[in-house]
Scaffold this motif. Structure first.
Motif: not given
Length: 368
Positions: A55-56, A59-60, A62-63, A67, A70, A72
């Motif tokens: 998940e980390t 998130k990196y 996507e940031a 965005g 992505k 999932q």
């Protein structure tokens, strides 16, 4: 130059600049397309450290792509079982997985080397080998043939030796021991008399509670406490000699990887490397208080005897020699790791070892 001439030239320049911006927009859009991937994990959501590394990383990614890219993440069992994660990514069922490659060593022992094998590299050595010792290219030479591209994405550091329903003092106590143990470590434990079982993390506790297992290993204090092993197997042994620096991997379907823009490939590599370090820091912070809590709950800490460690070491070296004689991929990666390990210990026995040992003595003396 008069005012009228200047304004005319400025206007032309302005149109040119605006046109350049207009022309550049499609190129930017093409370099950051909208992409949605699915990643299946080998781990349950309750293990926030291991599952959380994926998940980390997501998130990196996507940031860093505003965005546009992505990923999932799905827990073990939501799409496929925890031990089928790499198969699902290779087949294209999902674009990616987060797993420990040694789960698949039964296909080919080479899989194990990308995570950990007994009496091998520790966390820092694994990172040095991967990032500076050509380890990423060496392992991907193997993984590409399996339809995957992989990068380090998490590490637990040296693990504990597991939970036992009874004390294990000698080799005689290991004989016939039904033990859940992942990866190549099971082969070594089998060589010294145990009966290894490969069971996904979420299924271990019920098997231990029912007596289907006599012992299990997982990771270390923080995760082990969450899984509750101390309630049914009070003896907690160390060290986990089969996992000195187990590296988790983010694996990507090779076709999906090859279709990515180069910028997105760079983002994925960077995100994996960042998540790799983040996970180790998380464990280093969380394990000490967890160990104190476990001992307070009645956990009995025990070291493996020299007899057991020596027998396991000798067995592992014999196994490596036999496999290397028949498996060129295994030998190539193993030889690279061993060569670096020899050099690394020359240095760490002078630096880290002596410093850490002295500071531990100060701590034990109550001077810290």
């Amino acid at each position: 130059m008069d005012r009228r001439s200047f304004l005319k030239k400025a206007a032309v320049g302005g149109v040119g600049a605006a046109g350049a911006a207009t022309l550049a927009a499609p190129a930017v859009a093409q370099s950051m397309p909208k992409i949605n991937w699915r990643m299946t994990s080998s781990f349950p959501k309750s293990l926030d450290t291991i599952y959380g590394a994926a998940e980390t990383m997501a998130k990196y990614v996507e940031a860093m792509t505003d965005g546009n890219f992505k990923i999932q993440v799905f827990a073990a069992g939501e799409i496929v079982g925890g031990l089928q994660a790499a198969d699902a990514a290779a087949a294209g069922t999902v674009e990616a997985c987060h797993t420990a490659s040694y789960y698949y060593w039964g296909k080919d022992p080479t899989w194990a080397l990308a995570t950990a094998v007994p009496f091998s590299l520790n966390y820092r050595q694994m990172n040095a080998w991967y990032y500076y010792g050509n380890g990423i290219d060496l392992t991907n030479e193997f993984f590409n043939a399996q339809g995957l591209q992989a990068y380090p994405c998490g590490n637990t550091g040296a693990q504990m030796g597991g939970w036992y329903r009874k004390e294990i003092n000698s080799l005689a106590d290991v004989k016939g021991l039904k033990m859940r143990i992942g990866g190549f470590g099971g082969k070594v434990m089998e060589a010294i008399g145990a009966v290894p079982q490969q069971i996904a993390g979420g299924d271990i506790y019920p098997a231990l509670e029912k007596g289907t297992l006599d012992a299990c290993e997982w990771v270390g204090p923080y995760d082990d406490e969450k899984l509750g092993f101390y309630k049914v197997a009070p003896y907690y042994y160390y060290p986990g000699f089969w996992e000195g620096g187990p590296t988790l991997s983010s694996m990507f379907n090779l076709d999906a990887w090859n279709k990515l823009p180069d910028g997105y490939k760079a983002v994925l590599k960077t995100a994996c490397e960042a998540a790799n370090g983040n996970m180790m820091a998380s464990y280093d912070w969380k394990n000490p208080p967890a160990l104190k809590r476990l001992v307070a709950k009645g956990t009995k800490l025990r070291p493996f005897s020299v007899e057991i460690l020596s027998a396991a070491y000798d067995a592992s070296q014999s196994i490596y020699s036999d496999i290397s004689a028949k498996n060129a991929s295994f030998k190539k990666i193993r030889d690279s790791q061993v060569a670096f390990m020899r050099d690394s210990f020359l240095w760490t026995q002078l630096s880290e070892y002596n410093y850490d040992t002295f500071m531990m003595q100060m701590d034990n003396a109550g001077k810290i």
